[in-house]
Design a protein around this motif. Structure first.
Motif, PDB file in Angstrom:
ATOM      1  N   GLU A 177      51.140  27.057  53.584  1.00 18.66           N
ATOM      2  CA  GLU A 177      50.405  26.703  52.516  1.00 18.66           C
ATOM      3  C   GLU A 177      49.294  27.172  51.992  1.00 18.66           C
ATOM      4  N   GLU A 178      48.483  28.038  52.786  1.00 15.86           N
ATOM      5  CA  GLU A 178      47.404  28.747  52.495  1.00 15.86           C
ATOM      6  C   GLU A 178      47.690  30.116  51.809  1.00 15.86           C
ATOM      7  N   ARG A 223      51.497  41.110  51.326  1.00 17.06           N
ATOM      8  CA  ARG A 223      51.919  40.096  50.669  1.00 17.06           C
ATOM      9  C   ARG A 223      50.564  39.312  50.072  1.00 17.06           C
ATOM     10  N   ILE A 224      49.793  38.961  51.075  1.00 17.46           N
ATOM     11  CA  ILE A 224      48.686  38.285  50.836  1.00 17.46           C
ATOM     12  C   ILE A 224      47.568  39.049  49.734  1.00 17.46           C
ATOM     13  N   ALA A 225      47.472  40.296  49.871  1.00 22.27           N
ATOM     14  CA  ALA A 225      46.552  41.004  49.111  1.00 22.27           C
ATOM     15  C   ALA A 225      47.445  41.187  47.533  1.00 22.27           C
ATOM     16  N   ARG A 226      48.575  41.147  47.308  1.00 17.53           N
ATOM     17  CA  ARG A 226      49.305  41.083  46.290  1.00 17.53           C
ATOM     18  C   ARG A 226      48.883  40.002  45.536  1.00 17.53           C
ATOM     19  N   SER A 227      49.315  38.913  46.217  1.00 18.82           N
ATOM     20  CA  SER A 227      48.865  37.454  45.787  1.00 18.82           C
ATOM     21  C   SER A 227      47.560  37.174  45.273  1.00 18.82           C
ATOM     22  N   LYS A 228      46.567  37.794  45.767  1.00 23.54           N
ATOM     23  CA  LYS A 228      45.005  37.687  45.697  1.00 23.54           C
ATOM     24  C   LYS A 228      44.783  38.944  44.731  1.00 23.54           C
ATOM     25  N   TYR A 247      39.365  46.749  48.729  1.00 26.81           N
ATOM     26  CA  TYR A 247      38.632  46.056  47.390  1.00 26.81           C
ATOM     27  C   TYR A 247      38.927  45.074  46.790  1.00 26.81           C
ATOM     28  N   LYS A 248      38.476  43.923  47.018  1.00 28.39           N
ATOM     29  CA  LYS A 248      39.022  42.415  46.298  1.00 28.39           C
ATOM     30  C   LYS A 248      38.801  42.642  44.833  1.00 28.39           C
ATOM     31  N   SER A 249      37.953  43.280  44.358  1.00 30.54           N
ATOM     32  CA  SER A 249      37.685  43.268  42.915  1.00 30.54           C
ATOM     33  C   SER A 249      37.165  44.808  42.452  1.00 30.54           C
ATOM     34  N   LEU A 250      37.075  44.856  41.212  1.00 33.56           N
ATOM     35  CA  LEU A 250      36.427  45.833  40.633  1.00 33.56           C
ATOM     36  C   LEU A 250      35.120  46.276  41.138  1.00 33.56           C
ATOM     37  N   ARG A 251      34.339  45.243  41.255  1.00 37.31           N
ATOM     38  CA  ARG A 251      33.116  45.461  41.686  1.00 37.31           C
ATOM     39  C   ARG A 251      32.733  45.074  43.025  1.00 37.31           C
TER      40      ARG A 251
END
Length: 253
Positions: free
Chosen positions: A35-36, A62-67, A95-99
């Motif tokens: 679920e998570e 897979r988790i990284a792509r989904s996030k 890096y989860k986001s550009l910042r």
């Protein structure tokens, strides 16, 4: 929710078919992971070893792509490496986001903590472990990854298995926190699509015992190393060897 339920039903069915009867706690944990994170057993995202779930490199990606992960950078920590001893250490940043300032993880590998199957590829193993740790930090994954365990690495010298009443050491018990030999053997069987019955017969013959359970831990470790090498180098010859242990079909009158 319906999609997650369908995935969980598929996961639980495949888990039971692969690893047999699982405790309720393991099934509950599988539901949470489904679920998570949307992890799939069918694509190798999860492994069940020694009574615990472990995520794989594929599952973490897979988790990284989904996030919508923005990037992963890995760097060799050369000052801590020893090429002559095949010891490598990597630093990975996710890096989860550009910042994002990045989430850092380190991974090391050398012949003492890697599988004979990947001998000579310790550098790549070290990088994978570093990336896995960085991904687990970035996305709050509490599960250890399979690649960090060092499956099929050499037997630990620090802790001996407890003796059994018949004088043999346990062939299937865990050793110093490492996965049980039974799980290592099952992992090999699944990885190379081998017949479990024939493998057990071959193992008993290799160990010189009536059944595999009667063999000492040292003998089972030697067999697993032998099987891993044969499967990697010449699977066809190994299959011929295993087929020699097949019982002839009974002829009905």
């Amino acid at each position: 929710m319906k999609v997650h339920r369908n995935i969980f039903l598929s996961n639980s069915k495949l888990a039971r078919a692969t690893w047999g009867g699982l405790p309720k706690s393991a099934i509950r944990a599988l539901r949470t992971l489904t679920e998570e994170y949307g992890l799939l057993i069918s694509t190798g995202d999860l492994q069940f070893l020694d009574g615990r779930w472990y995520v794989t490199h594929a599952g973490l990606l897979r988790i990284a792509r989904s996030k919508n992960c923005r990037g992963i950078r890995s760097t060799l920590v050369s000052r801590l490496c020893d090429p002559s001893a095949h010891r490598w250490i990597f630093r990975a940043t996710v890096y989860k986001s550009l910042r994002s300032r990045g989430f850092v993880g380190y991974g090391d590998a050398d012949p003492s903590n890697t599988s004979p199957l990947v001998r000579g590829a310790e550098m790549r193993v070290a990088e994978t472990r570093a990336v896995n740790r960085a991904l687990r930090k970035a996305y709050g994954i509490g599960l250890c990854s399979v690649e960090e365990l060092g499956l099929f690495s050499g037997p630990s010298q620090s802790v001996a298995a407890p003796p059994q009443s018949n004088g043999h050491r346990s062939s299937y018990g865990s050793n110093n926190g490492q996965p049980r030999l039974r799980d290592q053997l099952c992992f090999l069987i699944r990885q190379y699509n081998l017949d479990p019955t024939l493998v057990k017969a071959y193992a008993a013959d290799f160990c010189g015992t009536a059944t595999l359970k009667e063999a000492s831990r040292d003998l089972v470790e030697s067999f697993i190393s032998e099987l891993a090498t044969a499967a990697k180098n010449d699977r066809e010859s190994l299959l011929c060897k295993l087929n020699s242990y097949a019982q002839p079909a009974e002829v009905k009158a």
